[in-house]
Write an enzyme that holds these catalytic residues in place. Structure first.
Site, PDB file in Angstrom:
ATOM      1  N   GLU A  36      56.173  20.232  70.780  1.00  0.00           N
ATOM      2  CA  GLU A  36      56.016  19.654  69.543  1.00  0.00           C
ATOM      3  C   GLU A  36      57.190  20.311  68.883  1.00  0.00           C
ATOM      4  O   GLU A  36      57.487  21.458  69.017  1.00  0.00           O
ATOM      5  CB  GLU A  36      54.825  19.886  68.615  1.00  0.00           C
ATOM      6  CG  GLU A  36      54.822  19.383  67.210  1.00  0.00           C
ATOM      7  CD  GLU A  36      53.656  19.230  66.482  1.00  0.00           C
ATOM      8  OE1 GLU A  36      53.696  18.903  65.469  1.00  0.00           O
ATOM      9  OE2 GLU A  36      52.516  19.826  67.075  1.00  0.00           O
ATOM     10  N   ASN A  91      56.832  15.008  64.328  1.00  0.00           N
ATOM     11  CA  ASN A  91      55.822  14.375  63.201  1.00  0.00           C
ATOM     12  C   ASN A  91      56.505  13.599  62.091  1.00  0.00           C
ATOM     13  O   ASN A  91      57.797  14.008  61.746  1.00  0.00           O
ATOM     14  CB  ASN A  91      55.209  15.699  62.503  1.00  0.00           C
ATOM     15  CG  ASN A  91      54.012  15.322  61.678  1.00  0.00           C
ATOM     16  OD1 ASN A  91      54.260  14.591  60.804  1.00  0.00           O
ATOM     17  ND2 ASN A  91      52.797  15.586  62.284  1.00  0.00           N
ATOM     18  N   GLU A 123      54.072  11.427  65.877  1.00  0.00           N
ATOM     19  CA  GLU A 123      53.038  11.913  65.386  1.00  0.00           C
ATOM     20  C   GLU A 123      52.664  11.565  63.983  1.00  0.00           C
ATOM     21  O   GLU A 123      54.042  11.543  63.202  1.00  0.00           O
ATOM     22  CB  GLU A 123      52.857  13.280  65.652  1.00  0.00           C
ATOM     23  CG  GLU A 123      52.766  13.909  66.874  1.00  0.00           C
ATOM     24  CD  GLU A 123      52.520  15.312  66.870  1.00  0.00           C
ATOM     25  OE1 GLU A 123      52.070  16.218  65.624  1.00  0.00           O
ATOM     26  OE2 GLU A 123      52.437  15.933  68.012  1.00  0.00           O
ATOM     27  N   GLU A 210      45.031  21.279  68.025  1.00  0.00           N
ATOM     28  CA  GLU A 210      46.136  22.020  67.181  1.00  0.00           C
ATOM     29  C   GLU A 210      45.564  23.229  66.886  1.00  0.00           C
ATOM     30  O   GLU A 210      44.391  23.553  66.732  1.00  0.00           O
ATOM     31  CB  GLU A 210      46.657  21.330  65.947  1.00  0.00           C
ATOM     32  CG  GLU A 210      47.351  20.079  66.367  1.00  0.00           C
ATOM     33  CD  GLU A 210      47.866  19.476  65.102  1.00  0.00           C
ATOM     34  OE1 GLU A 210      48.929  19.136  65.046  1.00  0.00           O
ATOM     35  OE2 GLU A 210      47.175  19.077  64.042  1.00  0.00           O
TER      36      GLU A 210
END
Length: 526
Positions: A36, A91, A123, A210
């Site tokens: 990520e 994200n 995301e 997460e």
């Protein structure tokens, strides 16, 4: 333009924002799935600045798209050195779902870096979907048409509903770190995480946890069937310069601390399938098992039974549900209650044998019962799994066999000969009671090579010589030797025997008999 906005835009122009890469790991295998992308700001005076200090400002002042594009440009360029199997996730804030230019910027950055967009995961937080469902549907389909995958982030903390999961083309469902961090202490959090994982996999979505920071959390997530994890337990976010090193770090499958019980039985093999598949598999096994099966809750109520158990109890399956063991089988409940209580305390109880009246007929049945504690993801006992096997026919056949053996043995005792059995090496396996009467040996003394101790010392070596020859060749045994009780007179016996061979001609054992011979006969072989 505010001074904050000017400073931030200048920072973007000067290349002060950098992508950091946090590993995403496949829980079942321990292998790297991807990263990520996280934002970091290298301020000329303040040093490294965490995203909480500037992301809200970027969203408020409208330069979040420029920041995302800059981070993606650098991240996708660095990803050119990564194995093509690894993914990148980025994200998107709620405001970015309304951006008309960001999709094009992402395509341009991917094209420049030679990065395939089917490796990029967008995301989206729950709150980003709350305002305009139609617009959200349009934007998410645009990203999907580009080849990107979509993940619903921070599930359970925002204001989205299950309708979004049904209506929008998500590929992943992310369990929020707030639930993951507290699930080892709070039962409520554990149940929420388990529910989210089950929901995601039931919908065919990859589930990602997460904020995994401990072995215990990773163990629990694997037990629940969660597929991917990220957090400091698997690795802290790393800059571009350390990306190659992070990828090359050897990784190994998790070894959950509670995956085996005291007997070494593994409990994680069912994670190879999705929950719905596991349920179908288990239901087929449950219904088709030739043994009676039931699950009891902590109050000893039947939560499930299979048809075999219902037939054994002579009561319909549906009549068991919700009723206690005492209500279903009151006549034997006092005998089995202690074993069930022990199982509820965490002890596995195998092989409890009882005799009970036969259902719908005269006579009795012999039942073998086993009780296994059932545990949840925190290893707390939540009930008892019960297995029952009707061993009546087996016990009856064993009894009949013993009776037949006793009849045969009594018949042999009437014969003038003394029957015996030895193995292929000459160790005694069985002999008539009359051998014990003649030699004074106990049942333990004659077994194996102990029978040789009863022989006259002068007859021992000649006996062994003849025995060795027969054991090697398979020729019949025929010899004489003297035996006696301690302090008694020597008695001469003749031993004759024949070998039993298997289909390959190998000696399995020897059958023979002893008989008294004339006391005046010379010793040795006949």
């Amino acid at each position: 333009m505010s001074s904050d906005r000017e400073e931030m835009l200048l920072a973007i122009e000067n290349g002060e924002f950098h992508p950091y890469f946090q590993p995403l790991v496949i829980l079942r295998t321990g292998q790297l799935q991807g990263f990520e992308i996280l934002a970091r700001w290298k301020h000329p005076q303040r040093g490294w600045v965490q995203p909480d200090a500037f992301i809200p400002l970027a969203e408020r002042d409208g330069w979040i798209d420029a920041l995302t594009a800059e981070l993606l440009r650098k991240a996708l360029s660095a990803a050119a050195t990564l194995p093509p199997s690894l993914t990148l996730a980025v994200n998107m804030s709620p405001s970015q779902l309304r951006s008309l230019t960001l999709p094009g910027q992402i395509q341009c950055a991917a094209h420049s870096a030679g990065f395939s967009l089917d490796r990029l995961i967008i995301e989206i937080t729950e709150n980003a979907l709350a305002d305009d469902m139609e617009h959200a549907r349009s934007v998410t389909h645009e990203y999907k048409s580009m080849g990107c995958k979509l993940a619903l982030d921070d599930f359970g903390t925002g204001s989205s509903s299950l309708l979004h999961l049904q209506s929008l083309p998500f590929d992943e469902l992310k369990v929020d770190r707030s639930f993951v961090s507290s699930m080892t202490q709070k039962r409520e959090s554990r149940k929420i995480v388990a529910a989210v994982v089950g929901l995601g996999q039931g919908l065919g979505l990859t589930t990602v946890a997460e904020g995994v920071e401990t072995q215990e959390q990773a163990d629990m997530l694997l037990w629940m069937g969660c597929e991917l994890g990220q957090g400091w337990f698997f690795g802290r976010p790393r800059p571009v310069e350390e990306l190659a090193t992070t990828v090359s770090v050897p990784r190994h499958a998790l070894t959950p601390h509670f995956s085996t019980d005291a007997k070494g039985r593994v409990s994680l093999s069912s994670l190879e399938a999705l929950p719905t598949q596991r349920l179908a598999q288990l239901q087929a096994i449950y219904d088709g098992a030739p043994v009676g099966l039931a699950f009891l809750d902590c109050n000893l109520r039947h939560l499930s039974v299979n048809r075999r158990l219902a037939d054994m109890n002579g009561i319909a399956m549906e009549e068991h549900l919700g009723k206690t063991v005492a209500e279903i089988i009151p006549e034997i409940f006092p005998h089995i209650e202690p074993f069930i209580r022990r199982a509820l305390k965490g002890e596995a109880i195998p092989g409890v044998e009882i005799t009970r009246p036969a259902s719908g007929a005269n006579g009795e049945r012999t039942i073998l019962m086993s009780y296994e504690p059932a545990r949840d993801e925190a290893r707390e006992v939540v009930g008892v799994s019960v297995a029952l096997v009707d061993v009546t026919e087996l016990r009856q056949s064993e009894k009949a066999r013993r009776e037949t053996e006793e009849h045969f043995r009594h018949m042999l005792e009437l014969l003038p000969q003394i029957p015996w059995i030895i193995d292929a090496e000459g160790r005694a396996l069985d002999v008539s009671q009359r051998w014990l009467d003649i030699t004074g040996m106990t049942d333990d003394q004659w077994r194996g090579f102990g029978w040789l101790d009863a022989l006259h010392p002068d007859d021992l070596e000649p006996t062994l010589e003849i025995m060795r020859a027969s054991l090697q060749t398979g020729h019949p045994i025929d010899l004489e030797y003297r035996v006696r009780r301690p302090g008694g007179e020597w008695k001469r016996l003749r031993a004759r025997g024949a070998a039993r061979f298997d289909e390959d001609g190998k000696i399995l054992c020897w059958y023979g008999c002893l008989e008294h011979v004339d006391e005046d006969s010379p010793g040795g072989s006949v």
